[in-house]
Design a protein around this motif. Structure first.
Motif, PDB file in Angstrom:
ATOM      1  N   ILE A 192       0.857  -1.197   0.000  1.00 12.03           N
ATOM      2  CA  ILE A 192       0.000   0.000   0.000  1.00 12.03           C
ATOM      3  C   ILE A 192       0.886   1.238   0.000  1.00 12.03           C
ATOM      4  O   ILE A 192       0.669   2.189  -0.753  1.00 12.03           O
ATOM      5  N   ARG A 193       1.942   1.209   0.806  1.00 12.57           N
ATOM      6  CA  ARG A 193       2.843   2.366   0.841  1.00 12.57           C
ATOM      7  C   ARG A 193       3.532   2.564  -0.506  1.00 12.57           C
ATOM      8  O   ARG A 193       3.746   3.684  -0.946  1.00 12.57           O
ATOM      9  N   LEU A 194       3.895   1.443  -1.160  1.00  8.70           N
ATOM     10  CA  LEU A 194       4.552   1.580  -2.468  1.00  8.70           C
ATOM     11  C   LEU A 194       3.593   2.154  -3.507  1.00  8.70           C
ATOM     12  O   LEU A 194       3.990   2.928  -4.376  1.00  8.70           O
ATOM     13  N   VAL A 195       2.332   1.765  -3.412  1.00  8.68           N
ATOM     14  CA  VAL A 195       1.351   2.334  -4.340  1.00  8.68           C
ATOM     15  C   VAL A 195       1.170   3.829  -4.046  1.00  8.68           C
ATOM     16  O   VAL A 195       1.134   4.647  -4.959  1.00  8.68           O
ATOM     17  N   TRP A 196       1.106   4.173  -2.790  1.00  4.62           N
ATOM     18  CA  TRP A 196       1.047   5.598  -2.437  1.00  4.62           C
ATOM     19  C   TRP A 196       2.251   6.330  -3.017  1.00  4.62           C
ATOM     20  O   TRP A 196       2.140   7.405  -3.603  1.00  4.62           O
TER      21      TRP A 196
END
Lengths: 150, 745
Positions: B149-153
Motif C-alpha cells: 500500500i505504501r509503495l502504491v502511495w
C-alpha cells in the motif's frame, strides 16, 4: 542578463508584499536586531525606514552606520523551506533631511499610511539605507548576490 | 471519515475518495458482473498517513529543491527513488493501522491479493495515464499488504507521474492516491477488450494471452487479437500471436515462463469466449455510459472483470520527448537480452571495426579517396552512435531496476547505497587511468627521465618509456575529445603525466571492504528459491554500471578513427594554404580535398555574446550558492577548472575542482587529479557521478549553468552530501565531520 531582470522583478514584488523587515545593527561587536516598517525605492538602490531617535538601533548607527536587513515572505510552515524567499540587504543607513526627505517620505507613507503620525512626530528620524548588496535565497539553498554598489 | 470501504458500500459521492479504478469496480459489482472481492483504501487514509508521519513536509523538501524546468529525466528518476524510499522507511502509524488492518484481515486472511493504484480522476476520458502508477500482484499477508500500500502511495510520485505532473495537476498538498486491495484471481487466460477500437469507431478489439494479463499490459507477452463489428459482435478477423511466453504468479510477484508446447498451437479463446468478452465490454458500456476498455481473466471457465476504464480519445502529441523516456523502462528479461547483445555483439563489432579502420594507411590515399574515406567514417560513426542510443542507453536502466529491488528488500537509510555494491567492476576508463598512473609512477622513480621529457619531449628520451606510452593507444584507443587527438601530438599528454608525477600516487577503484558484506546482506534477504534471481539481478546491474562507461570508450575509438581522417585532410590542406585557417568545417575539408584549387572558407567566428551595453548599469548578479544533486558524498574546497575544450584538460592542476557540462568518458583521465566534480548534467547514475564514486570524490551534478556561472580560478566548495556548490571564499571551520573536509586551496 534576463536573470537579473527576473530577480529585480521578484525583489520588487517581495518588497511590495512585506510590511516589515528585521534590521540588524551592532555596538562593540554585539549584534542587535529590530523589526522595522520599510519601503523600497523604485530603482531598488535604497530602502527607507523610520525610528525614534531614542532607540537603541538609532544609537547604534552613529558610531557604525553599517546595517543588514532581512526581508522574507515566510508563512511559518515547514514548506517555507522551499517556497519562501529571503533577502538579506547590506548597506549604510543615514538620516534624511529636507528636501530629499519629502519625496521619499511620500512614497513611504503611501505604503504605510497608518504611520503618518509616527513619522511626523518630532522625536522620529527618517532613514535611508544605501544598498550595497542583496543576498537572495530561494528554494532553501539557492543563493545569488546582486551587487548594487561595489 | 471513511478510511476503508468495501465495494458494496461505495456510492457516487465516494468517487474521488476511492479513485477511478475502485469506483469502476464497485459499479461493476453492483451490476452483478463477476469482479474479485476488494477493499478500497481511500484518499483520506493517504492524507492521514502523510500528515501524521510528517512525510508531506519531507516530500516538499525532496520534490522542490530545484525548479522542475531545470531537472533532466535522470534527476527526476533520482527524486522519485528518494521519495519511494521515504515511503518505504515510514511505517503506517499504529492508530491508522488499527483502522486499516481489521477489514483487510477479515476479508483476505492469507489469500493472495493484488494491491492496485486507484488515482482520483484517472477515469476521466480526457486523460489516459495508464501505467504511470504502480500495481502489485500476488501479495500475501497483512505486513506485505501494508508495505505494498505504501509503495502504491509512493507511485503517486513515480518518475513517470512526475514527467506528467502538469497534466496530472500534481501538488503535494492536494494530490492523493487511493488503493484497491483485491483478491488475486490467477486466471489461466487473460486480456483486454476495447469496446470501441481506437482506430476504427465501428469496431471493437479483443486481445488475449495465456496466464496473467500483466504480461500483455506491459508488453512482454504478445497477444492474439480479434476484431469485431461493434454493432453486431460479429468476428471480422483473428490475428494469432507467436505464442511462446506466459506470465505466471511466482514467489516474487510474477515470472515469465515458456508456454507449454501443447498451448502454442491453440488460441487462448474460442470464438464463443471472444463473444462473451465482447459482451462484457458492452455491458460495462451500458452502465458507464461510454465505451470501455476492460481487463478480464478466465478462471476455470468463469469470466472475471478486473478493471474498467473509459477509452480515451486524447492522442499524445508527436515528438513528446517523454515517450522516449518511458520507453527506457524495460523488463528484466528485456534487459538480459540487451546485455547479451551489447557485450557479445555490439562491443566486439565496434572493436573489430575500429581495428580495421586503424589498419588503413591514410597517407597512402589520394586526396579524393581520403575525402571518400572521411565520408565513409562519418557514416560508420553515425551507425554506432545510433546503436548506442538504441541499445546502450536503455541498458543503463538495469542499474535503476536493481536500485529499486535493493531498496525494497534492504530498506537502506541512503536510497543510493546500492551504488556501492556496483563499484569496482573494472571499468575500462579506470583501467586506462591505472596505466597513466603507472607511467607517472615510472617518472616519479626516474627524475632524470622526467627532466628529459620536460626539456626535450617524448622522441628524444627513454625508448622503453616511449613504447609504453604508445601502448596506451594500442590498448585503449586514441584518447580523443573533440578535435584533439592526443597520441598524434603527445606533448600535451606528456605535460599532463608530469603534472601527475608531482603529486603522490593515487589509485582509483579502491574496492570498499564492505562491498562483500553489502552483497552478503542483500542476498541473505532472499529465500533460497529466489537467490538465483537476486544474483542475476545483481550481475545485470553490475554490467549496466560498467557498460554505462565502457560503451562510451568503444564509441570513442570509432570517433577517434573518424577524427584521424579529418585531421589528415586538414594537414594536407594546411600544407597548401598555410596553417592560419583555424578550425575548418567538415564540408570545407571535403570540398577542398576534391578540388585542390579551392581555398577553404574559414569557419565564421562564434557569434559575440550578449551586447555589453548593460555595463553602465550598477547592478550585477553573481551566483553564490547553487543547488544541484548530491552525487558523491564528501566536501571539497579548491580552485575551479572549467573544462570547455581539450586545452583546459591539460592545464588541469592537482587539487582543482573539475567543472564541466558533462564528464565525457574520454575526459576521465583527469579525474584522479581532481578534488571534486561539478557537472551541469544531473543525476546519481550518470557517467560523471559513477566515476566520482569510483574515486571517492565529492560530486554535485545537475548544477544549472555550471560552466557559465563558475569561472576557472574561482574558489568553490563542493558539498557532495547536500548537493550544493558554493562559489567564493568560504571560511570553513576545519571540523572533523563524518569525513574530514578536504582542503586543497
Amino acid at each position: 542578463m534576463n536573470d537579473l531582470k527576473a530577480y529585480k522583478k521578484d525583489l520588487k514584488s517581495l518588497f511590495a508584499s512585506q510590511h516589515t523587515g528585521v534590521l540588524a545593527t551592532q555596538q562593540d561587536g554585539q549584534p542587535y536586531t529590530s523589526l522595522v516598517a520599510f519601503a523600497s525605492s523604485e530603482d531598488l538602490k535604497d530602502l527607507f525606514f523610520a525610528t525614534m531617535r531614542a532607540t537603541r538601533k538609532f544609537a547604534n548607527l552613529s558610531p557604525d552606520s553599517r546595517v543588514a536587513m532581512l526581508i522574507d515572505n515566510r508563512s511559518n510552515i515547514p514548506s517555507d523551506f522551499q517556497w519562501a524567499m529571503g533577502v538579506t540587504v547590506t548597506g549604510r543607513a543615514e538620516e534624511l533631511a529636507d528636501p530629499e526627505k519629502q519625496t521619499s517620505l511620500t512614497a513611504y507613507l503611501a505604503k504605510h499610511p497608518h504611520l503618518e503620525d509616527f513619522v511626523s512626530s518630532p522625536g522620529c528620524a527618517f532613514l535611508r539605507i544605501r544598498v550595497d548588496t542583496y543576498y537572495v535565497v530561494t528554494r532553501f539553498q539557492k543563493v545569488v548576490e546582486i551587487h548594487v554598489r561595489s | 471519515m471513511n478510511l476503508t470501504l468495501p465495494l458494496h458500500k461505495v456510492n457516487e459521492p465516494d468517487r474521488q475518495r476511492v479513485g477511478g479504478k475502485g469506483f469502476a469496480l464497485a459499479m461493476m459489482a453492483r451490476e452483478s458482473l463477476t469482479v474479485p472481492e476488494a477493499i478500497c483504501i481511500t484518499t483520506e487514509a493517504y492524507h492521514q498517513y502523510m500528515r501524521s508521519t510528517g512525510l508531506r513536509d519531507n516530500l516538499v523538501m525532496v520534490l522542490y529543491r530545484k525548479a522542475f524546468k531545470d531537472m533532466r529525466w535522470e534527476e527526476i528518476w533520482d527524486a522519485a527513488l528518494r521519495i519511494r524510499n521515504l515511503f518505504l522507511k515510514t511505517a503506517i502509524p499504529t492508530e491508522l493501522r488499527a483502522i486499516l488492518a481489521p477489514p483487510i484481515e477479515s476479508t483476505f486472511a492469507e489469500k493472495a491479493v493484488s494491491v492496485r493504484s486507484s488515482a482520483p480522476g484517472e477515469d476521466s476520458s480526457k486523460t489516459s495515464f495508464a501505467g504511470l502508477h504502480e500495481s502489485y500482484v500476488n501479495i500475501r499477508g497483512t505486513e506485505a499488504i501494508f508495505e505494498h500500500i505504501r509503495l502504491v502511495w509512493a507511485s503517486l510520485w513515480s518518475d513517470r507521474a512526475l514527467l506528467y505532473r502538469q497534466e496530472l495537476g500534481l501538488d503535494v498538498d492536494k494530490s492523493a492516491m487511493a488503493v484497491v486491495v483485491q483478491e488475486m484471481i490467477s486466471g489461466e487466460r487473460s486480456g483486454v477488450v476495447f469496446g470501441r477500437s481506437p482506430v476504427d469507431e465501428s469496431q471493437a478489439v479483443v486481445e488475449a494471452v495465456y496466464g496473467l494479463n500483466q504480461g500483455l499490459v506491459d508488453g512482454t507477452v504478445e497477444p492474439d487479437r480479434w476484431i469485431l463489428r461493434r454493432n453486431t459482435g460479429q468476428i471480422l478477423s483473428h490475428s494469432p500471436a507467436q505464442r511462446e511466453k506466459v506470465l505466471n504468479p511466482a514467489p516474487l510477484g510474477t515470472r515469465l515462463e515458456n508456454l507449454p508446447p501443447e498451448l502454442r498451437e491453440k488460441a487462448p479463446l474460442t470464438e464463443s469466449d471472444v463473444s462473451d468478452v465482447f459482451q462484457l465490454a458492452m455491458r460495462a458500456e451500458s452502465f458507464f455510459k461510454s465505451p470501455q476498455d476492460v481487463e478480464w481473466t478466465y478462471l476455470k471457465k468463469r469470466l472475471h472483470a478486473l478493471q474498467s476504464r473509459p477509452i480515451t480519445t486524447g492522442a499524445t502529441p508527436d515528438g513528446d520527448e517523454r515517450l522516449r523516456y518511458l520507453s527506457l523502462h524495460r523488463s528484466f528479461d528485456n534487459l538480459k537480452e540487451l546485455w547479451t547483445k551489447i557485450e557479445k555483439d555490439l562491443i566486439p563489432a565496434m572493436e573489430a571495426e575500429a581495428a580495421i579502420l586503424a589498419d588503413i594507411d591514410l597517407t597512402g590515399l589520394s586526396d579524393a579517396d581520403l575525402a571518400d574515406e572521411i565520408e565513409r567514417r562519418i557514416g560508420i560513426h553515425k551507425k554506432w552512435q545510433d546503436a548506442y542510443w538504441r541499445d546502450c542507453i536503455p541498458f543503463a536502466h538495469g542499474m535503476r531496476m536493481f536500485g529499486q529491488v535493493y531498496n525494497d528488500v534492504v530498506h537502506p537509510k541512503d536510497p543510493f547505497e546500492f551504488m556501492d555494491l556496483l563499484k569496482g567492476t573494472r571499468m575500462v576508463s579506470i583501467q586506462r587511468n591505472q596505466i597513466l598512473e603507472d607511467l607517472a609512477g615510472w617518472l616519479r622513480k626516474d627524475p632524470q627521465l622526467a627532466e628529459c621529457l620536460r626539456l626535450k619531449g617524448l622522441e628524444d628520451c627513454d625508448s622503453a618509456f616511449r613504447e609504453a606510452f604508445n601502448n596506451l593507444s594500442n590498448t585503449f584507443g586514441d584518447l580523443t575529445w573533440g578535435e584533439t587527438s592526443f597520441i598524434q601530438d603527445p606533448r600535451q599528454l606528456v605535460g599532463f603525466l608530469l603534472e601527475m608525477t608531482d603529486r603522490p600516487p593515487k589509485n582509483g577503484s579502491k574496492p570498499l571492504k564492505d562491498i562483500d558484506s553489502l552483497e552478503g546482506n542483500f542476498l541473505s534477504l532472499f529465500e533460497e528459491a529466489q537467490k538465483t534471481y537476486a544474483t542475476e539481478m545483481l550481475d545485470l546491474a553490475r554490467a549496466s554500471y560498467r557498460l554505462r562507461d565502457d560503451d562510451n570508450i568503444y564509441l570513442g575509438k570509432i570517433e577517434g578513427q573518424m577524427r584521424n581522417t579529418l585531421n589528415e585532410g586538414k594537414r594536407r590542406i594546411e600544407r597548401v594554404f598555410g596553417t592560419d585557417l583555424g578550425a575548418l568545417e567538415t564540408k570545407e575539408i571535403l570540398k577542398t580535398l576534391r578540388n585542390r584549387h579551392r581555398k577553404p572558407k574559414k569557419s565564421s567566428p562564434p557569434p559575440p555574446g550578449a551586447p555589453t551595453q548593460g555595463l553602465k548599469e550598477n547592478f550585477h548578479i553573481k551566483a553564490r550558492q547553487i543547488v544541484g544533486q548530491p552525487a558523491g558524498p564528501g566536501i571539497a574546497f579548491g580552485k575551479a577548472r572549467v573544462v570547455l575544450e581539450p586545452a583546459d584538460l591539460f592545464a588541469f592542476k592537482t587539487g582543482e575542482i573539475l567543472v564541466c557540462d558533462a564528464v565525457d568518458p574520454n575526459m576521465t583521465f583527469v579525474v584522479p587529479l581532481a578534488a571534486g566534480i561539478v557537472e551541469r548534467r544531473g543525476g546519481m547514475l550518470i557517467h560523471g557521478a559513477i566515476i566520482a564514486r569510483e574515486y571517492g570524490l565529492p560530486c554535485v551534478t545537475g548544477v544549472a549553468g555550471a560552466a557559465t556561472s563558475i569561472k576557472t580560478g574561482d574558489t568553490v566548495t563542493v558539498d557532495g552530501y547536500l548537493g550544493i556548490v558554493i562559489i567564493g571564499e568560504t571560511r570553513l571551520e576545519k571540523k572533523k565531520g563524518p569525513d574530514e573536509i578536504t582542503r586543497n586551496a
